[in-house]
Enzyme design. Structure first.
Site, PDB file in Angstrom:
ATOM      1  N   THR A  86       0.614  -1.133  -0.077  1.00 39.47           N
ATOM      2  CA  THR A  86      -0.195   0.055   0.016  1.00 39.47           C
ATOM      3  C   THR A  86       0.813   1.287   0.039  1.00 39.47           C
ATOM      4  O   THR A  86       1.967   1.207   0.688  1.00 39.47           O
ATOM      5  CB  THR A  86      -0.785   0.008   1.383  1.00 39.47           C
ATOM      6  OG1 THR A  86      -1.469   1.497   1.472  1.00 39.47           O
ATOM      7  CG2 THR A  86      -0.109  -0.229   2.472  1.00 39.47           C
ATOM      8  N   TYR A  97      -1.846   0.125  10.406  1.00 35.83           N
ATOM      9  CA  TYR A  97      -2.250  -0.610   8.888  1.00 35.83           C
ATOM     10  C   TYR A  97      -0.873  -0.448   8.246  1.00 35.83           C
ATOM     11  O   TYR A  97      -0.450  -1.575   7.803  1.00 35.83           O
ATOM     12  CB  TYR A  97      -3.374  -0.071   8.638  1.00 35.83           C
ATOM     13  CG  TYR A  97      -3.331  -0.332   6.971  1.00 35.83           C
ATOM     14  CD1 TYR A  97      -3.752  -1.749   6.758  1.00 35.83           C
ATOM     15  CD2 TYR A  97      -3.379   0.641   5.992  1.00 35.83           C
ATOM     16  CE1 TYR A  97      -3.766  -1.990   5.390  1.00 35.83           C
ATOM     17  CE2 TYR A  97      -3.360   0.339   4.745  1.00 35.83           C
ATOM     18  CZ  TYR A  97      -3.901  -1.184   4.375  1.00 35.83           C
ATOM     19  OH  TYR A  97      -3.789  -1.519   3.147  1.00 35.83           O
TER      20      TYR A  97
END
Ligand code: UDP
Length: 323
Positions: free
Chosen positions: A117, A141
């Site tokens: 990501t 995250y």
């Protein structure tokens, strides 16, 4: 048809990638615990329902299908939840991946494409963001994804496990044939929320922040069509099957669109107004996140096809309007 394992194969990007893999001549074996994935989204190969953190289950799956590679999408992805409950994120994302990698080693499966990501970069120091940008994630995250990237490099060094990490910017849109689309619960992403508001199926959109240092004051993101992401995964698997390599590549279009531009695009595509209110900035949101994806283009021969935001929004609109 070479078998490939797709963890999270019943999820948004995983299911689109299963379709692309099948079209490219692979047999996708979806592994999904269906906590967030959808059984209906698995259409191009078998579904093995279970958890990547369950070693005995993973051993059985590897023994049954003998996959030549793994595409690893399975993860929790909600930034806010990761701040509130980091144990859940490090447990599922990091520890779950370690179990997956251990099962791969035991089965002599040596290639993995990892769903990373743009969150691994943290607050951007410059845009567009290239892969050489410092890696400084600002939430659990992003840190969980960066830890996995680091694990993969160490596994390659020690055991020769080839890996390609694909760092997505904002995945968006739906299968142009209408067979798949985005369905998160709860939904936190801009495009489905804006489309849902226009359809009257969701409350008015809250635009988080109109005082950013951007042309219209709202935040800029690089929206990349899910079918283009899927195509990059097929190229990455082929690259790994062609020979040893371990790399990380950004996937984006290189264009930033503001929240207002998305609202306008939904209006143009649907003919319906998107009801909205302005709300304070969302904590942790950067003003601009735009990719340089030159690395993926050069190394994988990848070229995004759905680069126009209106086309991306149109596929999302068609999916949500039909549901
Ligand atoms: N956004 C917004 N309202 C919402 C959801 C998102 O204004 O209800 C904005 C968000 O602040 C960001 C952009 O839309 O600037 C994209 O957010 P999203 O959650 O879709 O993806 P992210 O960039 O957080 O990965």
């Amino acid at each position: 048809m070479l078998p490939v394992l797709v963890t999270g194969g019943a999820g948004y990007i995983g299911s689109h990638t299963c379709k692309a893999l099948a079209r490219a001549g692979f047999t996708p074996i979806a592994v999904d615990n269906l906590v967030h994935g959808h059984g209906w989204a698995v259409k191009w190969g078998p579904l093995e329902q279970g958890d990547i953190g369950d070693r005995a289950f993973m051993d059985r799956v590897f023994a049954r299908y003998r996959p030549v590679a793994v595409l690893h999408f399975a993860a929790f992805i909600a930034v806010g939840e990761s701040v509130a409950d980091p144990q859940k994120y490090y447990g599922n994302n990091v520890a779950g991946t370690l179990t997956l990698l251990s099962a791969m080693r035991a089965a002599a499966c040596e290639r993995i494409v990892f769903s990373s990501t743009a969150a691994v970069y943290g607050e951007p120091m410059q845009v567009p963001i290239a892969e050489a940008h410092p890696l400084a994630p600002v939430n659990p995250y992003g840190r969980s994804k960066l830890m996995i990237e680091q694990m993969l490099r160490d596994f390659d060094h020690a055991y020769g496990t080839g890996s390609i990490c694909l760092r997505y910017f904002n995945a968006a849109g739906a299968d142009p044939d209408g067979e798949l689309g985005e369905e998160h619960d709860p939904e936190t992403h801009l495009i489905p929320l804006a489309v849902g508001a226009a359809l009257g199926k969701r409350p008015p959109l809250k635009i988080f922040g109109d005082d950013y240092d951007t042309p219209d004051g709202t935040a800029l993101r690089d929206y990349i069509h899910v079918t283009d992401l899927a195509g990059a995964h097929v190229l990455a698997v082929k690259r790994l099957l062609d020979g040893e390599c371990s790399e990380a590549y950004n996937l984006g279009t290189g264009t930033g669109n503001s929240v207002r531009e998305i609202v306008d695009a939904v209006h143009r595509v649907s003919g319906k107004e998107v009801p909205y209110d302005f709300a304070p900035r969302r904590e942790g949101d950067a003003a601009r996140l735009v990719a340089s994806a030159e690395g993926a283009k050069a190394a994988l021969g990848w070229q995004p096809k759905y680069t126009d935001i209106e086309t991306i929004v149109k596929t999302a609109w068609r999916w949500h309007a039909a549901r």
